[in-house]
Design a protein around this motif. Structure first.
Motif, PDB file in Angstrom:
ATOM      1  N   ALA A   1       0.836  -1.203   0.000  1.00  0.00           N
ATOM      2  CA  ALA A   1       0.000   0.000   0.000  1.00  0.00           C
ATOM      3  C   ALA A   1       0.871   1.253   0.000  1.00  0.00           C
ATOM      4  O   ALA A   1       0.569   2.228  -0.691  1.00  0.00           O
ATOM      5  N   ALA A   2       1.953   1.227   0.765  1.00  0.00           N
ATOM      6  CA  ALA A   2       2.855   2.377   0.805  1.00  0.00           C
ATOM      7  C   ALA A   2       3.552   2.579  -0.530  1.00  0.00           C
ATOM      8  O   ALA A   2       3.724   3.709  -0.998  1.00  0.00           O
ATOM      9  N   LEU A   3       3.955   1.480  -1.161  1.00  0.00           N
ATOM     10  CA  LEU A   3       4.604   1.589  -2.471  1.00  0.00           C
ATOM     11  C   LEU A   3       3.633   2.122  -3.514  1.00  0.00           C
ATOM     12  O   LEU A   3       3.992   2.960  -4.349  1.00  0.00           O
ATOM     13  N   GLU A   4       2.394   1.659  -3.477  1.00  0.00           N
ATOM     14  CA  GLU A   4       1.402   2.118  -4.457  1.00  0.00           C
ATOM     15  C   GLU A   4       1.119   3.607  -4.288  1.00  0.00           C
ATOM     16  O   GLU A   4       0.974   4.336  -5.270  1.00  0.00           O
ATOM     17  N   ALA A   5       1.060   4.054  -3.025  1.00  0.00           N
ATOM     18  CA  ALA A   5       0.784   5.465  -2.760  1.00  0.00           C
ATOM     19  C   ALA A   5       2.034   6.330  -2.853  1.00  0.00           C
ATOM     20  O   ALA A   5       1.947   7.552  -2.727  1.00  0.00           O
ATOM     21  N   GLU A   6       3.203   5.695  -3.066  1.00  0.00           N
ATOM     22  CA  GLU A   6       4.489   6.401  -3.135  1.00  0.00           C
ATOM     23  C   GLU A   6       4.765   7.211  -1.881  1.00  0.00           C
ATOM     24  O   GLU A   6       5.291   8.333  -1.919  1.00  0.00           O
ATOM     25  N   VAL A   7       4.399   6.627  -0.735  1.00  0.00           N
ATOM     26  CA  VAL A   7       4.709   7.211   0.567  1.00  0.00           C
ATOM     27  C   VAL A   7       6.139   6.826   0.932  1.00  0.00           C
ATOM     28  O   VAL A   7       6.561   5.704   0.670  1.00  0.00           O
ATOM     29  N   PRO A   8       6.930   7.713   1.531  1.00  0.00           N
ATOM     30  CA  PRO A   8       8.292   7.346   1.906  1.00  0.00           C
ATOM     31  C   PRO A   8       8.333   6.114   2.810  1.00  0.00           C
ATOM     32  O   PRO A   8       7.568   6.014   3.773  1.00  0.00           O
ATOM     33  N   VAL A   9       9.230   5.189   2.489  1.00  0.00           N
ATOM     34  CA  VAL A   9       9.374   3.941   3.226  1.00  0.00           C
ATOM     35  C   VAL A   9      10.843   3.718   3.542  1.00  0.00           C
ATOM     36  O   VAL A   9      11.715   3.979   2.712  1.00  0.00           O
ATOM     37  N   LEU A  10      11.104   3.217   4.746  1.00  0.00           N
ATOM     38  CA  LEU A  10      12.450   2.808   5.127  1.00  0.00           C
ATOM     39  C   LEU A  10      12.348   1.440   5.771  1.00  0.00           C
ATOM     40  O   LEU A  10      11.628   1.266   6.761  1.00  0.00           O
ATOM     41  N   GLY A  11      13.043   0.448   5.212  1.00  0.00           N
ATOM     42  CA  GLY A  11      13.083  -0.891   5.779  1.00  0.00           C
ATOM     43  C   GLY A  11      14.487  -1.208   6.243  1.00  0.00           C
ATOM     44  O   GLY A  11      15.447  -1.004   5.492  1.00  0.00           O
TER      45      GLY A  11
END
Length: 430
Positions: free
Chosen positions: A79-89
């Motif tokens: 969902a975060a990738l689809e919305a292009e929300v910043p992500v840090l793993g």
């Protein structure tokens, strides 16, 4: 742009000793509140991002293939990738991120624990987070797994034993297999929680002060860049996290509004051959009417900030009616005076800076061009639906809207607040 008051950063933790550490410090310094999901304490993984301005997924004692509930975490990351929300793993979180994007986490050849070097890849020199990181960096490793990156991922750092050490997915998601976030408290917590593993790296704690002193400037800059990126994109992220999960059913929910949109477009007074723009076009409900007004020889553009909404526009068969642009309504990729009319439904009162939007829309509209603001519900009806009184600060209230339009170069020539619709029409006068 400052984050909206409700925007926060969702942090998913898998073990008490694997907290955000310096990540949390950087977010706090940037004024970004943190909402923590402690799966190790029994917290369920949220089924949506909510109002999250970013998602951080931390490490844990297992591999991505072994974590209970991994389906929920993968869904949240997708969902975060689809919305292009910043992500840090980080570590396990990086493995989850790779899998969510179509890659594969898998067992490695054995544990890699302790301080060791990673080499920064050439692509890192232009990366928003890695740009200030030197070509070689000594970091803390604590894993025994690796991953195969999805197609299109950008490798940012590697080492001989496990080549995938850092990567980027698109322009908003980063994975770190190593632990860049550590400080002295983190190193001590790791060693205490996993004494057997720590024993394989006898200098782990003793050498930590020197390694951390060398690492700190690059570590701190990296996470400050991440916090700054989250802050700069907070308003955009909030919009996308709200609309992305709703995009697929948006048209179905509001299909009955079509005739009212057409009637509103007709009030613009467009003529064949004119150039028109729908700002915040959503699923494209106004595009057929706009195309009918300007004819085949006219130009119709639809601007939308949420990629999933543009996908919904195409699904409804409307992509052939207009040129579709993914852009911020306050920073339109158009020349001055590029259009003769702008239509916008249900957008201006949800923007963090309505005045800036009105100025930008005036910039791209030719003198004499028209702006039509519309909503298929009246102001009182919308307020009652949400269980609140009319807001005196509502930018659509005439006493607020008229001076804002005047200041931006528009002249309001029609203002209607009916029980079933809102409509304001203005002309570009300067």
């Amino acid at each position: 742009m400052n984050p909206t008051p409700t925007a926060d950063v969702l942090v998913v933790e898998h073990a008490p000793q694997e907290g955000p550490y310096v990540i949390g410090t950087a977010l706090e310094a940037a004024g970004l509140p943190v909402r923590t999901c402690r799966t190790w304490a029994g917290d369920p993984v949220p089924d949506s991002l909510g109002d999250a301005a970013a998602l951080v997924v931390m490490g844990g004692p297992a591999s991505a293939c072994e974590v209970p509930g991994r389906t929920a975490e993968l869904a949240l990351l997708r969902a975060a990738l689809e919305a292009e929300v910043p992500v840090l793993g980080v570590c396990l979180g990086a493995q989850f991120l790779a899998e969510a994007a179509g890659g594969r986490a898998r067992p490695g050849s054995g544990p890699q624990i302790g301080w060791g070097d990673v080499r920064v890849a050439p692509a890192a020199h232009t990366d928003p987070l890695f740009a200030d990181v030197p070509g070689r960096l000594r970091v803390l490793h604590w894993h025994g797994d690796t991953m195969d990156l999805p197609t299109g991922a950008t490798l940012l750092a590697s080492c001989d034993r496990y080549p995938v050490q850092a990567f980027r997915i698109g322009g908003s998601a980063w994975g770190l297999q190593f632990h860049l976030e550590v400080d002295k408290a983190a190193v001590d917590a790791f060693a205490a929680a996993f004494p057997d593993e720590a024993a394989t790296a006898p200098d782990l704690v003793a050498s930590a002060p020197g390694h951390l002193a060398a690492l700190a400037p690059h570590r701190d800059a990296f996470f400050e860049h991440f916090a700054a990126l989250v802050t700069a994109r907070a308003a955009r992220s909030a919009t996308r996290t709200f609309f992305t999960p709703r995009a697929a059913t948006w048209e179905e929910r509001f299909a009955a509004d079509g005739p009212r949109y057409a009637a509103a477009v007709a009030r613009m007074g467009l003529r064949p051959g004119r150039r028109t723009l729908d700002v915040g076009c959503g699923s494209g409900r106004a595009l057929p009417a706009l195309r009918a007004e300007v004819g085949a020889e006219g130009l119709v553009l639809g601007v939308e900030l949420t990629p999933a909404m543009l996908t919904a526009t195409a699904k409804e068969g409307r992509a052939d009616l207009a040129g579709l642009l993914m852009a911020d309504a306050c920073r339109l990729p158009l020349a001055a005076g590029a259009v003769d009319g702008i239509f916008s439904a249900g957008l201006i009162n949800h923007m963090s800076d309505p005045a800036a939007a009105l100025r930008e829309w005036a910039r791209v509209t030719a003198l004499g061009g028209v702006l039509l603001l519309f909503h298929p519900s009246g102001r009182a009806e919308r307020a009652a639906r949400h269980g609140r009184p009319l807001d005196p600060d509502d930018p659509l209230a005439e006493e607020n809207l008229r001076p804002a339009l005047n200041a931006a170069g528009w002249s309001l020539d029609c203002y209607e607040v009916a029980s079933r619709h809102f409509l304001a029409r203005a002309v570009r006068v300067r």
